[in-house]
Design an enzyme around this catalytic site. Structure first.
Site, PDB file in Angstrom:
ATOM      1  N   PHE A 148       0.843  -1.203   0.000  1.00  0.00           N
ATOM      2  CA  PHE A 148       0.000   0.000   0.000  1.00  0.00           C
ATOM      3  C   PHE A 148       0.877   1.250   0.000  1.00  0.00           C
ATOM      4  O   PHE A 148       0.713   2.175   0.767  1.00  0.00           O
ATOM      5  CB  PHE A 148      -0.966  -0.019   1.204  1.00  0.00           C
ATOM      6  CG  PHE A 148      -2.162   0.876   1.040  1.00  0.00           C
ATOM      7  CD1 PHE A 148      -3.050   0.681  -0.006  1.00  0.00           C
ATOM      8  CD2 PHE A 148      -2.398   1.934   1.918  1.00  0.00           C
ATOM      9  CE1 PHE A 148      -4.156   1.522  -0.166  1.00  0.00           C
ATOM     10  CE2 PHE A 148      -3.494   2.767   1.765  1.00  0.00           C
ATOM     11  CZ  PHE A 148      -4.377   2.560   0.720  1.00  0.00           C
ATOM     12  N   THR A 201       4.635  -4.724  -3.663  1.00  0.00           N
ATOM     13  CA  THR A 201       5.605  -4.348  -2.627  1.00  0.00           C
ATOM     14  C   THR A 201       6.840  -3.783  -3.333  1.00  0.00           C
ATOM     15  O   THR A 201       7.000  -3.957  -4.544  1.00  0.00           O
ATOM     16  CB  THR A 201       5.994  -5.566  -1.758  1.00  0.00           C
ATOM     17  OG1 THR A 201       6.542  -6.586  -2.612  1.00  0.00           O
ATOM     18  CG2 THR A 201       4.801  -6.125  -1.003  1.00  0.00           C
ATOM     19  N   LYS A 218       9.607  -5.708 -10.081  1.00  0.00           N
ATOM     20  CA  LYS A 218      10.642  -6.286 -10.955  1.00  0.00           C
ATOM     21  C   LYS A 218      11.462  -7.382 -10.272  1.00  0.00           C
ATOM     22  O   LYS A 218      11.901  -8.329 -10.937  1.00  0.00           O
ATOM     23  CB  LYS A 218      11.609  -5.177 -11.424  1.00  0.00           C
ATOM     24  CG  LYS A 218      10.989  -4.201 -12.394  1.00  0.00           C
ATOM     25  CD  LYS A 218      11.999  -3.195 -12.891  1.00  0.00           C
ATOM     26  CE  LYS A 218      12.331  -2.125 -11.869  1.00  0.00           C
ATOM     27  NZ  LYS A 218      11.223  -1.228 -11.539  1.00  0.00           N
ATOM     28  N   VAL A 222       7.770  -3.270 -16.568  1.00  0.00           N
ATOM     29  CA  VAL A 222       8.732  -2.705 -17.524  1.00  0.00           C
ATOM     30  C   VAL A 222       8.067  -1.566 -18.283  1.00  0.00           C
ATOM     31  O   VAL A 222       6.996  -1.736 -18.866  1.00  0.00           O
ATOM     32  CB  VAL A 222       9.217  -3.786 -18.527  1.00  0.00           C
ATOM     33  CG1 VAL A 222      10.120  -3.171 -19.591  1.00  0.00           C
ATOM     34  CG2 VAL A 222       9.943  -4.899 -17.794  1.00  0.00           C
ATOM     35  N   GLY A 265       6.459   1.029 -17.452  1.00  0.00           N
ATOM     36  CA  GLY A 265       5.177   1.520 -16.926  1.00  0.00           C
ATOM     37  C   GLY A 265       3.961   1.300 -17.806  1.00  0.00           C
ATOM     38  O   GLY A 265       3.482   0.176 -17.942  1.00  0.00           O
ATOM     39  N   GLY A 278      11.481  15.249  -7.559  1.00  0.00           N
ATOM     40  CA  GLY A 278      11.005  13.918  -7.157  1.00  0.00           C
ATOM     41  C   GLY A 278      11.130  12.886  -8.270  1.00  0.00           C
ATOM     42  O   GLY A 278      10.596  11.785  -8.174  1.00  0.00           O
ATOM     43  N   ASP A 334      18.460  -0.240 -12.898  1.00  0.00           N
ATOM     44  CA  ASP A 334      17.010  -0.345 -13.141  1.00  0.00           C
ATOM     45  C   ASP A 334      16.750  -0.751 -14.595  1.00  0.00           C
ATOM     46  O   ASP A 334      15.960  -1.668 -14.858  1.00  0.00           O
ATOM     47  CB  ASP A 334      16.351   1.011 -12.831  1.00  0.00           C
ATOM     48  CG  ASP A 334      14.875   1.020 -13.163  1.00  0.00           C
ATOM     49  OD1 ASP A 334      14.133   0.269 -12.521  1.00  0.00           O
ATOM     50  OD2 ASP A 334      14.465   1.766 -14.084  1.00  0.00           O
ATOM     51  N   LYS A 378      15.017  -4.351 -16.224  1.00  0.00           N
ATOM     52  CA  LYS A 378      13.920  -4.384 -17.206  1.00  0.00           C
ATOM     53  C   LYS A 378      14.345  -5.150 -18.458  1.00  0.00           C
ATOM     54  O   LYS A 378      13.556  -5.881 -19.057  1.00  0.00           O
ATOM     55  CB  LYS A 378      13.500  -2.959 -17.550  1.00  0.00           C
ATOM     56  CG  LYS A 378      12.821  -2.262 -16.386  1.00  0.00           C
ATOM     57  CD  LYS A 378      12.734  -0.776 -16.602  1.00  0.00           C
ATOM     58  CE  LYS A 378      12.072  -0.092 -15.418  1.00  0.00           C
ATOM     59  NZ  LYS A 378      12.211   1.359 -15.473  1.00  0.00           N
ATOM     60  N   GLY A 429       5.544   6.086 -12.264  1.00  0.00           N
ATOM     61  CA  GLY A 429       4.516   6.955 -11.708  1.00  0.00           C
ATOM     62  C   GLY A 429       3.141   6.354 -11.860  1.00  0.00           C
ATOM     63  O   GLY A 429       2.985   5.154 -12.117  1.00  0.00           O
TER      64      GLY A 429
END
Lengths: 339, 158
Positions: A8, A90, A119, A146, A148, A201, A215, A219, A310
């Site tokens: 969450f 998570t 991932k 991957v 988004g 951000g 990252d 992917k 996002g």
């Protein structure tokens, strides 16, 4: 069908908002659809008749809810077969995949469909998890993991079933693309562009996971295994990040009609490295956009462009959820075959 | 691999067919042929061909067989398809090693250097090379960059 949301954080909360907005549409597909449980790192909410989604949107922490059970875990709920679908959201952990890996293993072994943007488990145990899903005749869908909102797995699964993918390349990390784009357009240094990304951000306080190419490499491993039938691991990827890119290098490239982009490539091997990309190439997108360029034996070249992180990721999770809801009661789920 | 050939054929019936036999026998695929029958020189007609052979050895065999048949081979050379590539190197300290790189079929056609006071030196390198040498070139530049703790930025599909 009964949905359990595990996690969450940002994604879990945004998913709940989207479920509230789209509930009547989801119930037009499955009139019995309901969210029965939500789990965070310290406990969970469970209601077999369905949790009131409007209530959830009034709180920021799950523990603020009157029915919150402190100390409960996802394993408690999964172990009792109280749900049909789990969204596992998570945080990504690429060291051992936990806690997501254990959640997904348990869910699939009990025939619970799994949808995940996480991932870690996919990088570390893709083949094992797909085999587990196949054996238990349930779905493991991971569109959000991957790039988004870019529907790359759905596109290949549904629309390129007879094509063999021969090469794939892409901008798979929005943070590095934002930094390189700012350096390209505003002629600022890497350090200033990074600081700006952190203030907005877009970059984490510790940006190494993004700017060192890890990252993007994660992917790339998932893409290679899922779309090209490879048995790739993170160690197989040659990784070079963008820390060393200077403003002068960007200027030299720009004068020759190139942009420098962090590109992931699956060819004979797997590589993530800064590359010179012609500015008129379809993959040469800017800002936080991601792009994936697929080369196949029949369709030849297809490029997908979209937001890679996002709340746009919710689009991918929701589409996976609708895919499962539409297929309920139909023939068993099976993993897509690779040409 | 493609080869450009010019043959001188006697201006008599059946000579072209006779000349094509060794080419076909050695796996040659004719990409273009110009048979200039209206321009005979001392009874010979020039025939220009571009042929794709499976290997250089096949090409050499065809040439030898043509000569054995008494057909004059005026020109025979490999068609080398060249590509232009741009690389950027950041932090190279020994520029001489790049300039003195001697890789067969690779030619440096442009070099641009920015030497800022604070940052590392950035170099743009333009090269012309035949397609077969691209991997060798990329490996060479990568090693050179690694040796000097520099960063190589290669073109997207090199």
């Amino acid at each position: 069908m009964r949905l359990l949301i595990v996690g969450f954080g940002f994604i879990g909360r945004e998913l709940v908002k989207a479920l509230r907005d789209k509930m009547s549409f989801l119930r037009s597909i499955d009139r019995d659809f309901k969210v029965v449980g939500i789990v965070d790192s310290k406990g969970y909410l469970y209601n077999g008749k369905g949790i009131d989604i409007d209530d959830l949107n009034k709180i920021t922490r799950l523990s603020e809810h009157r029915d919150y059970k402190l100390g409960g875990t996802a394993l408690d709920l999964l172990g009792q077969n109280l749900c049909d679908i789990m969204v596992e959201a998570t945080p990504t952990n690429i060291k051992d995949g936990e806690p997501g890996l254990t959640h997904i293993r348990l869910a699939l072994s009990r025939g619970i469909h799994v949808i995940t943007p996480n991932k870690g488990p996919l990088v570390l145990a893709f083949r094992e998890l797909m085999n587990l899903a196949e054996r238990n005749e349930c779905a493991l869908l991971y569109e959000g993991a991957v790039a988004g909102a870019i529907p790359v797995f759905s596109l290949v699964r549904e629309c390129l079933q007879g094509d063999k993918i021969v090469r794939l390349s892409g901008i798979l990390n929005g943070t590095t693309n934002y930094i390189l784009s700012r350096m390209f357009f505003e002629e600022i240094s890497f350090e200033i562009a990074l600081k700006e990304a952190q203030e907005k951000g877009i970059a984490e306080r510790d940006p190494s996971y993004d700017i060192d190419g890890i990252d993007a490499a994660c992917k790339l491993v998932i893409l290679a295994n899922a779309l090209m039938g490879r048995e790739a691991r993170l160690n197989d990827v040659r990784i070079v990040g963008i820390r060393g890119i200077t403003q002068e290098a960007i200027s030299l490239a720009k004068r020759a009609n190139y942009a420098i982009k962090l590109i992931g490539t699956i060819d004979r091997g797997l590589e993530v490295a800064p590359k010179l990309v012609p500015i008129n190439h379809p993959i040469c997108v800017h800002g936080t956009l991601n792009a994936i360029h697929i080369e196949t034996d029949l369709a030849r070249e297809i490029t997908l462009v979209g937001y890679g992180a996002g709340k746009e990721t919710i689009s991918a999770i929701l589409n996976d959820l609708i895919t499962v809801l539409r297929k309920r009661g139909m023939s068993k789920f099976s993993s897509p075959k690779i040409v | 691999m493609k080869f450009d050939m010019t043959l001188a054929l006697a201006d008599k019936p059946g000579q072209l067919l006779r000349a094509l036999e060794p080419i076909a026998k050695n796996g040659g695929n004719i990409i273009s042929i110009i048979h200039e029958r209206d321009k005979p020189v001392e009874g010979y007609v020039p025939v220009s061909l571009v042929v794709d052979f499976p290997s250089r050895q096949n090409f050499r065999n065809a040439i030898n067989e043509l000569k054995n048949l008494g057909i004059a081979v005026i020109k025979s050379e490999e068609v080398v398809e060249k590509v232009r590539l741009t690389f950027i190197l950041i932090g190279i300290t020994d520029l001489k090693k790049i300039i003195e790189s001697r890789i067969e079929g690779v030619e440096i056609i442009g070099l641009e250097i920015l030497t800022p006071s604070l940052n590392k030196v950035s170099i743009k390198l333009d090269v012309e090379t035949h397609a077969e040498a691209v991997n060798i070139l990329v490996d060479h530049l990568r090693r050179l960059a690694e040796d000097q703790n520099a960063l190589l930025i290669a073109p997207i599909y090199a």
